[in-house]
Design a protein around this motif. Structure first.
Motif, short mmCIF file in Angstrom:
data_model
loop_
_atom_site.label_atom_id
_atom_site.label_comp_id
_atom_site.label_asym_id
_atom_site.label_seq_id
_atom_site.Cartn_x
_atom_site.Cartn_y
_atom_site.Cartn_z
N GLY A 107 31.62 21.91 27.70
CA GLY A 107 31.43 22.05 26.26
C GLY A 107 31.72 23.43 25.71
O GLY A 107 31.59 23.66 24.50
N MET A 108 32.11 24.37 26.56
CA MET A 108 32.37 25.73 26.09
C MET A 108 33.77 25.85 25.49
O MET A 108 34.69 25.14 25.90
N ASN A 109 33.90 26.78 24.55
CA ASN A 109 35.21 27.00 23.96
C ASN A 109 36.05 27.93 24.83
O ASN A 109 35.56 28.48 25.82
N ALA A 110 37.30 28.14 24.44
CA ALA A 110 38.23 28.92 25.26
C ALA A 110 37.78 30.36 25.44
O ALA A 110 37.96 30.95 26.52
N THR A 111 37.19 30.95 24.41
CA THR A 111 36.75 32.35 24.48
C THR A 111 35.63 32.52 25.51
O THR A 111 35.65 33.44 26.34
N ASP A 112 34.65 31.61 25.46
CA ASP A 112 33.55 31.68 26.42
C ASP A 112 34.03 31.40 27.84
O ASP A 112 33.57 32.03 28.80
N LEU A 113 34.96 30.47 27.97
CA LEU A 113 35.51 30.16 29.29
C LEU A 113 36.20 31.38 29.89
O LEU A 113 36.06 31.67 31.07
N GLU A 114 36.93 32.10 29.05
CA GLU A 114 37.64 33.29 29.53
C GLU A 114 36.66 34.36 29.99
O GLU A 114 36.88 35.03 31.00
N ALA A 115 35.56 34.52 29.27
CA ALA A 115 34.55 35.51 29.64
C ALA A 115 33.89 35.15 30.97
O ALA A 115 33.66 36.01 31.83
N ILE A 116 33.61 33.86 31.14
CA ILE A 116 33.01 33.40 32.40
C ILE A 116 33.97 33.60 33.56
O ILE A 116 33.58 34.03 34.65
N GLN A 117 35.25 33.28 33.32
CA GLN A 117 36.26 33.45 34.37
C GLN A 117 36.41 34.91 34.77
O GLN A 117 36.53 35.24 35.95
N THR A 118 36.38 35.80 33.79
CA THR A 118 36.49 37.23 34.08
C THR A 118 35.31 37.72 34.91
O THR A 118 35.48 38.48 35.87
N SER A 119 34.12 37.27 34.54
CA SER A 119 32.92 37.65 35.28
C SER A 119 32.97 37.12 36.71
O SER A 119 32.63 37.83 37.67
N TYR A 120 33.43 35.87 36.84
CA TYR A 120 33.56 35.27 38.17
C TYR A 120 34.57 36.03 39.02
O TYR A 120 34.32 36.34 40.20
N ASP A 121 35.73 36.34 38.45
CA ASP A 121 36.78 37.04 39.18
C ASP A 121 36.29 38.38 39.72
O ASP A 121 36.59 38.76 40.85
N LEU A 122 35.53 39.09 38.91
CA LEU A 122 35.00 40.39 39.32
C LEU A 122 34.01 40.22 40.47
O LEU A 122 34.06 40.95 41.47
N SER A 123 33.13 39.24 40.35
CA SER A 123 32.11 39.00 41.38
C SER A 123 32.72 38.56 42.70
O SER A 123 32.36 39.08 43.76
N ILE A 124 33.67 37.63 42.66
CA ILE A 124 34.27 37.14 43.90
C ILE A 124 35.13 38.21 44.55
O ILE A 124 35.23 38.30 45.78
N ARG A 125 35.74 39.08 43.73
CA ARG A 125 36.54 40.17 44.28
C ARG A 125 35.65 41.15 45.05
O ARG A 125 36.02 41.62 46.13
N LYS A 126 34.48 41.45 44.52
CA LYS A 126 33.54 42.33 45.21
C LYS A 126 33.08 41.71 46.53
O LYS A 126 32.99 42.40 47.55
N GLU A 127 32.81 40.41 46.50
CA GLU A 127 32.34 39.74 47.71
C GLU A 127 33.44 39.70 48.76
O GLU A 127 33.18 39.91 49.95
N ARG A 128 34.66 39.43 48.34
CA ARG A 128 35.77 39.41 49.29
C ARG A 128 36.00 40.79 49.91
O ARG A 128 36.30 40.89 51.11
N THR A 129 35.84 41.82 49.12
CA THR A 129 36.01 43.18 49.64
C THR A 129 34.96 43.49 50.71
O THR A 129 35.27 44.07 51.75
N PHE A 130 33.74 43.06 50.46
CA PHE A 130 32.67 43.26 51.44
C PHE A 130 32.97 42.52 52.74
O PHE A 130 32.85 43.08 53.84
N VAL A 131 33.37 41.26 52.63
CA VAL A 131 33.67 40.45 53.81
C VAL A 131 34.85 41.05 54.57
O VAL A 131 34.86 41.10 55.80
N SER A 132 35.84 41.53 53.83
CA SER A 132 37.02 42.13 54.46
C SER A 132 36.64 43.36 55.29
O SER A 132 37.12 43.53 56.42
#
Length: 258
Positions: A107-132
């Motif tokens: 039910g979210m609009n495109a703007t909110d989806l983009e914000a969530i995706q950006t937050s997710y990308d940052l979080s998963i990138r940090k986790e991948r760096t730690f695992v690496s």
């Protein structure tokens, strides 16, 4: 007429934006709903594989980074490393589970989806760096113990079967020369299969010993430490053929050599 054209333009634009929003939502939803990935990496810590060599180090570092980038995507994805040596079954040296979660996006609009995706990308990138970083530490660790005298790759099969019980998609990577060398078993250093026919015969006989294991057809990759100019004596194709046939006899559909 101009007003009518403008009206149709605005209608078309709104439909395009809505479509983009739906595609983003679908992409996010698909990732959240996809099954977890259970990554098993077996790193050869015997005397025959030297990860300090520039070619081997670069190949294995790139492989680990690619695996982490591809397989760690969301909460629940698991990443484990085992050492291959005399006691492979007890060689687990790293076990991590991804914690990054995607927020609910229905039910979210495109703007909110983009914000969530950006937050997710940052979080998963940090986790991948730690695992690496953790994976590279295990890759570069030296094994000067007596366990480096034998290479028990077959002992990895029960580990794979155990991982398959999780219900996740299991992906297995061997960072090894795949030269099984056990005193009371196969010793490819002393006696490799003489041709593909013998390799296939041995593979069938050895698979029979593990027929009760439910591997559930994981994806298996053998990432070899050999340069393209290596000789047959060093990079023996009948050995990797043996492993392909062994896994095939155990019901594994996807086996690749890299």
């Amino acid at each position: 007429m101009k007003k009518l054209n403008l009206f149709y333009f605005l209608i078309s634009l709104s439909l395009i934006l809505a479509s983009c929003g739906e595609k983003k939502a679908q992409k996010t939803e698909n990732k959240a709903d996809s099954p977890a990935i259970y990554t098993l990496i077996f790193i050869d810590k015997t005397a025959s594989v030297d990860v300090s060599k520039p070619f081997v180090a670069q190949k294995y570092q790139q492989a680990l980074n690619s695996i982490i980038e591809e397989n760690l995507r969301k909460s629940g994805d698991k990443f484990e490393i085992y050492y291959i040596h005399e006691n492979t079954a007890k060689g687990r040296c790293l076990s991590l589970t991804c914690r990054t979660e995607m927020e609910e996006t229905e039910g979210m609009n495109a703007t909110d989806l983009e914000a969530i995706q950006t937050s997710y990308d940052l979080s998963i990138r940090k986790e991948r760096t730690f695992v690496s970083k953790q994976a590279m530490t295990r890759l570069n660790a030296q094994n000067d113990n007596a366990s480096n005298r034998e290479t028990n790759i077959l002992a990895s099969l029960p580990v794979i079967a155990k991982a398959s019980e999780s219900g996740a998609v299991v992906k297995v990577y061997y960072l090894s020369d795949m030269v099984e060398s056990v005193k009371n078993g196969r010793d490819f250093q002393q006696k490799p299969p003489k041709d593909n026919s013998e390799a296939e015969s041995w593979a069938k006989a050895d698979a029979e010993k593990y027929k009760d294991l439910a591997l559930n057809s994981p994806d298996i990759s053998m990432i070899l430490p050999f340069e393209p100019t290596s000789s047959i004596k060093e990079n023996n194709p009948t050995i990797t053929f043996y492993w392909s046939k062994l896994f095939e006899n155990l019901g594994v559909m996807s086996v690749q050599e890299l």
